[in-house]
Scaffold this motif. Structure first.
Motif, PDB file in Angstrom:
ATOM      1  N   ARG A 193       0.846  -1.204   0.000  1.00 45.01           N
ATOM      2  CA  ARG A 193       0.000   0.000   0.000  1.00 45.01           C
ATOM      3  C   ARG A 193       0.876   1.247   0.000  1.00 45.01           C
ATOM      4  NH1 ARG A 193      -5.035   0.110   2.301  1.00 45.01           N
ATOM      5  NH2 ARG A 193      -4.896   2.302   1.683  1.00 45.01           N
ATOM      6  N   LEU A 194       1.484   1.550  -1.149  1.00 50.90           N
ATOM      7  CA  LEU A 194       2.356   2.723  -1.223  1.00 50.90           C
ATOM      8  C   LEU A 194       1.584   4.029  -1.068  1.00 50.90           C
ATOM      9  CD1 LEU A 194       5.136   2.111  -3.914  1.00 50.90           C
ATOM     10  CD2 LEU A 194       5.394   2.505  -1.461  1.00 50.90           C
ATOM     11  N   ASP A 195       0.246   3.973  -1.217  1.00 49.07           N
ATOM     12  CA  ASP A 195      -0.545   5.181  -1.014  1.00 49.07           C
ATOM     13  C   ASP A 195      -0.527   5.623   0.448  1.00 49.07           C
ATOM     14  OD1 ASP A 195      -2.120   2.660  -0.800  1.00 49.07           O
ATOM     15  OD2 ASP A 195      -3.663   4.029  -0.031  1.00 49.07           O
ATOM     16  N   LEU A 196      -0.047   4.757   1.354  1.00 44.62           N
ATOM     17  CA  LEU A 196       0.040   5.102   2.770  1.00 44.62           C
ATOM     18  C   LEU A 196       1.411   5.658   3.147  1.00 44.62           C
ATOM     19  CD1 LEU A 196      -1.736   1.945   4.265  1.00 44.62           C
ATOM     20  CD2 LEU A 196      -2.728   4.193   3.749  1.00 44.62           C
ATOM     21  N   PHE A 197       2.273   5.868   2.139  1.00 44.88           N
ATOM     22  CA  PHE A 197       3.641   6.323   2.392  1.00 44.88           C
ATOM     23  C   PHE A 197       3.981   7.499   1.483  1.00 44.88           C
ATOM     24  CE2 PHE A 197       3.350   1.901   3.534  1.00 44.88           C
ATOM     25  CZ  PHE A 197       4.079   1.796   4.709  1.00 44.88           C
ATOM     26  N   ASP A 198       4.956   8.284   1.924  1.00 47.66           N
ATOM     27  CA  ASP A 198       5.451   9.403   1.117  1.00 47.66           C
ATOM     28  C   ASP A 198       6.883   9.108   0.677  1.00 47.66           C
ATOM     29  OD1 ASP A 198       3.187  11.108   1.326  1.00 47.66           O
ATOM     30  OD2 ASP A 198       3.793  11.612   3.373  1.00 47.66           O
ATOM     31  N   PRO A 199       7.205   9.306  -0.611  1.00 47.82           N
ATOM     32  CA  PRO A 199       8.583   9.109  -1.061  1.00 47.82           C
ATOM     33  C   PRO A 199       9.515  10.150  -0.451  1.00 47.82           C
ATOM     34  CG  PRO A 199       7.270  10.092  -2.801  1.00 47.82           C
ATOM     35  CD  PRO A 199       6.316   9.752  -1.691  1.00 47.82           C
ATOM     36  N   THR A 200      10.754   9.788  -0.217  1.00 47.39           N
ATOM     37  CA  THR A 200      11.761  10.704   0.317  1.00 47.39           C
ATOM     38  C   THR A 200      12.966  10.700  -0.619  1.00 47.39           C
ATOM     39  OG1 THR A 200      13.089   9.168   1.649  1.00 47.39           O
ATOM     40  CG2 THR A 200      11.005   9.934   2.605  1.00 47.39           C
ATOM     41  N   ASP A 201      13.899  11.597  -0.342  1.00 45.86           N
ATOM     42  CA  ASP A 201      15.116  11.656  -1.161  1.00 45.86           C
ATOM     43  C   ASP A 201      16.281  10.906  -0.516  1.00 45.86           C
ATOM     44  OD1 ASP A 201      15.688  13.305   0.963  1.00 45.86           O
ATOM     45  OD2 ASP A 201      16.074  15.091  -0.232  1.00 45.86           O
ATOM     46  N   HIS A 202      15.977  10.064   0.468  1.00 48.20           N
ATOM     47  CA  HIS A 202      17.020   9.295   1.153  1.00 48.20           C
ATOM     48  C   HIS A 202      17.582   8.218   0.218  1.00 48.20           C
ATOM     49  CE1 HIS A 202      19.205   7.866   4.592  1.00 48.20           C
ATOM     50  NE2 HIS A 202      18.652   6.664   4.554  1.00 48.20           N
ATOM     51  N   SER A 203      18.850   7.901   0.363  1.00 47.18           N
ATOM     52  CA  SER A 203      19.460   6.798  -0.379  1.00 47.18           C
ATOM     53  C   SER A 203      20.591   6.214   0.445  1.00 47.18           C
ATOM     54  CB  SER A 203      19.978   7.256  -1.747  1.00 47.18           C
ATOM     55  OG  SER A 203      21.075   8.144  -1.592  1.00 47.18           O
ATOM     56  N   THR A 204      20.900   4.949   0.217  1.00 47.08           N
ATOM     57  CA  THR A 204      21.989   4.280   0.922  1.00 47.08           C
ATOM     58  C   THR A 204      22.701   3.343  -0.048  1.00 47.08           C
ATOM     59  OG1 THR A 204      20.520   2.478   1.641  1.00 47.08           O
ATOM     60  CG2 THR A 204      20.835   4.332   3.173  1.00 47.08           C
ATOM     61  N   ARG A 205      23.915   2.948   0.344  1.00 45.78           N
ATOM     62  CA  ARG A 205      24.692   2.016  -0.467  1.00 45.78           C
ATOM     63  C   ARG A 205      25.037   0.782   0.350  1.00 45.78           C
ATOM     64  NH1 ARG A 205      29.149   5.827  -3.618  1.00 45.78           N
ATOM     65  NH2 ARG A 205      27.802   6.427  -5.370  1.00 45.78           N
ATOM     66  N   PRO A 251      27.604  -2.786  -0.056  1.00 49.45           N
ATOM     67  CA  PRO A 251      28.601  -3.451  -0.910  1.00 49.45           C
ATOM     68  C   PRO A 251      28.105  -4.750  -1.516  1.00 49.45           C
ATOM     69  CG  PRO A 251      29.158  -3.714   1.402  1.00 49.45           C
ATOM     70  CD  PRO A 251      28.031  -2.735   1.347  1.00 49.45           C
ATOM     71  N   TYR A 252      27.024  -5.314  -0.980  1.00 51.24           N
ATOM     72  CA  TYR A 252      26.512  -6.591  -1.466  1.00 51.24           C
ATOM     73  C   TYR A 252      25.297  -6.439  -2.380  1.00 51.24           C
ATOM     74  CZ  TYR A 252      29.314  -8.007   2.536  1.00 51.24           C
ATOM     75  OH  TYR A 252      30.340  -8.160   3.439  1.00 51.24           O
ATOM     76  N   LYS A 253      24.554  -5.341  -2.231  1.00 52.88           N
ATOM     77  CA  LYS A 253      23.299  -5.190  -2.973  1.00 52.88           C
ATOM     78  C   LYS A 253      23.296  -4.022  -3.945  1.00 52.88           C
ATOM     79  CE  LYS A 253      20.883  -5.160   0.913  1.00 52.88           C
ATOM     80  NZ  LYS A 253      21.890  -5.600   1.923  1.00 52.88           N
ATOM     81  N   GLY A 254      24.126  -3.018  -3.726  1.00 53.91           N
ATOM     82  CA  GLY A 254      24.152  -1.860  -4.603  1.00 53.91           C
ATOM     83  C   GLY A 254      23.613  -0.622  -3.912  1.00 53.91           C
ATOM     84  N   THR A 255      22.883   0.212  -4.660  1.00 49.04           N
ATOM     85  CA  THR A 255      22.379   1.482  -4.136  1.00 49.04           C
ATOM     86  C   THR A 255      20.859   1.449  -4.039  1.00 49.04           C
ATOM     87  OG1 THR A 255      24.224   2.691  -5.131  1.00 49.04           O
ATOM     88  CG2 THR A 255      22.311   3.983  -4.458  1.00 49.04           C
ATOM     89  N   ALA A 256      20.353   1.681  -2.824  1.00 47.40           N
ATOM     90  CA  ALA A 256      18.905   1.829  -2.622  1.00 47.40           C
ATOM     91  C   ALA A 256      18.569   3.297  -2.856  1.00 47.40           C
ATOM     92  CB  ALA A 256      18.513   1.392  -1.214  1.00 47.40           C
ATOM     93  N   ARG A 257      18.016   3.578  -4.016  1.00 46.51           N
ATOM     94  CA  ARG A 257      17.755   4.969  -4.404  1.00 46.51           C
ATOM     95  C   ARG A 257      16.328   5.411  -4.105  1.00 46.51           C
ATOM     96  NH1 ARG A 257      20.918   3.152  -8.788  1.00 46.51           N
ATOM     97  NH2 ARG A 257      22.936   4.212  -8.929  1.00 46.51           N
ATOM     98  N   GLU A 258      15.504   4.489  -3.650  1.00 46.60           N
ATOM     99  CA  GLU A 258      14.104   4.822  -3.370  1.00 46.60           C
ATOM    100  C   GLU A 258      13.790   4.478  -1.919  1.00 46.60           C
ATOM    101  OE1 GLU A 258      11.641   4.200  -7.418  1.00 46.60           O
ATOM    102  OE2 GLU A 258      12.382   2.335  -6.523  1.00 46.60           O
ATOM    103  N   TYR A 259      13.258   5.458  -1.194  1.00 51.35           N
ATOM    104  CA  TYR A 259      12.814   5.253   0.188  1.00 51.35           C
ATOM    105  C   TYR A 259      11.456   5.908   0.372  1.00 51.35           C
ATOM    106  CZ  TYR A 259      16.992   3.248   2.394  1.00 51.35           C
ATOM    107  OH  TYR A 259      18.002   2.406   2.787  1.00 51.35           O
ATOM    108  N   TRP A 260      10.696   5.372   1.330  1.00 50.87           N
ATOM    109  CA  TRP A 260       9.391   5.922   1.675  1.00 50.87           C
ATOM    110  C   TRP A 260       9.238   5.989   3.184  1.00 50.87           C
ATOM    111  CZ3 TRP A 260      10.408   2.622  -2.256  1.00 50.87           C
ATOM    112  CH2 TRP A 260       9.946   2.948  -3.534  1.00 50.87           C
ATOM    113  N   SER A 261       8.475   6.991   3.639  1.00 52.16           N
ATOM    114  CA  SER A 261       8.172   7.153   5.060  1.00 52.16           C
ATOM    115  C   SER A 261       6.680   6.991   5.300  1.00 52.16           C
ATOM    116  CB  SER A 261       8.623   8.536   5.556  1.00 52.16           C
ATOM    117  OG  SER A 261      10.034   8.648   5.541  1.00 52.16           O
ATOM    118  N   TRP A 262       6.353   6.459   6.468  1.00 48.89           N
ATOM    119  CA  TRP A 262       4.963   6.247   6.873  1.00 48.89           C
ATOM    120  C   TRP A 262       4.240   7.571   6.989  1.00 48.89           C
ATOM    121  CZ3 TRP A 262       0.988   3.287   7.116  1.00 48.89           C
ATOM    122  CH2 TRP A 262       0.046   3.350   8.145  1.00 48.89           C
TER     123      TRP A 262
END
Length: 268
Positions: free
Chosen positions: A186-198, A200-211
């Motif tokens: 239910r992404l309609d219950l969350f707001d996208p943010t500009d947060h990102s993390t890296r 070494p095993y998975k790559g870059t998480a460029r998409e985050y959402w907050s409740w």
């Protein structure tokens, strides 16, 4: 005494370090200046750090770009380390490199990969692949496995995800992360943010959402890897939640919230 699971295969120093040679070709750059070009790196584990570091033979380091540190830290590594400032490609970077104590690694120099902004080098490569955050631990596994388990995610009693087609990501020393199809969240219950993390095993998480709802819920509790590393391609575009702050029910069993290295950063 250090109790690393691979301690029997590693060499130990009297100072409490564990180390082993690596056969990977490793390069480190500050801007476009190659500071490290090593075919004989050494992986080093310090007792207080959960991840390994690289140390390099002096002859494979641009030592002409290092100066004795003007303000070395009083603490920060195992034993009485000797620190260096890096003078290459712009403003000096303080305490960017250091040597480990003792005879075993006396001919090697290590560099900062993470920590304070402005320290260490800008880019690292193993062979021709850029790597991030810290060297990969050869004794750690990360496996992404499609599954038909029934996974339900709740926040404060509200069901925010429900799927029977998760991808389970198993990572040594961490709880299972459940990567869910977007259409089952239910992404309609969350707001996208500009947060990102890296990672070494998975790559870059460029998409985050907050409740978006009420309650004591920390920000950025949902994330996605739009373009993960090939080894975990199965999680591409899927959404995962921090088990530490949501309620997960898997095949009808409510899972306890785990305590992990991320728990302290997830406090509201």
């Amino acid at each position: 005494m250090t109790t690393h699971p691979a301690a029997r295969a590693l060499r130990a120093t009297p100072e409490g370090l564990l180390w082993e040679p690596s056969e990977r070709w490793v390069r480190g750059l500050r801007g476009d200046v190659t500071v490290v070009d090593s075919r004989h790196p050494v992986l080093v584990w310090e007792p207080r750090l959960p991840v390994p570091q690289y140390a390099f033979p002096r002859e494979e380091v641009r030592t002409d770009l290092l100066r004795p540190a003007r303000h070395p830290p009083a603490d920060g590594h195992t034993g009485p380390a000797v620190f260096y400032d890096l003078v290459a490609g712009g403003d000096p970077r303080p305490n960017a490199a250091w040597t480990f104590p003792g005879e075993d690694l006396s001919g090697h120099i290590a560099f900062a990969w993470f920590g304070r902004t402005g320290t260490g080098l800008d880019h690292w490569y193993e062979e021709d692949e850029e790597i991030f955050v810290h060297p990969r631990d050869p004794y750690k596994r990360v496996d992404a496995m499609p599954s038909s388990r029934h996974v339900r995610v709740e926040i404060d009693g509200t069901v925010v995800a429900d799927t029977r087609a998760p991808v389970l990501l198993f990572e040594t020393s961490l709880p299972i992360r459940y990567y869910l199809p977007r259409e089952d969240v239910r992404l309609d219950l969350f707001d996208p943010t500009d947060h990102s993390t890296r990672c070494p095993y998975k790559g870059t998480a460029r998409e985050y959402w907050s409740w978006r709802g009420a309650g004591a819920v920390p920000p950025d509790i949902v994330w996605s890897y739009p373009d993960p590393l090939p080894a975990v391609a199965a999680i591409k575009g899927r959404l995962a939640f921090f088990n530490e702050v949501v309620d997960l029910t898997v095949d009808g069993e409510r899972l306890p919230r785990p305590v992990t290295p991320f728990s302290a950063d997830l406090r509201t």
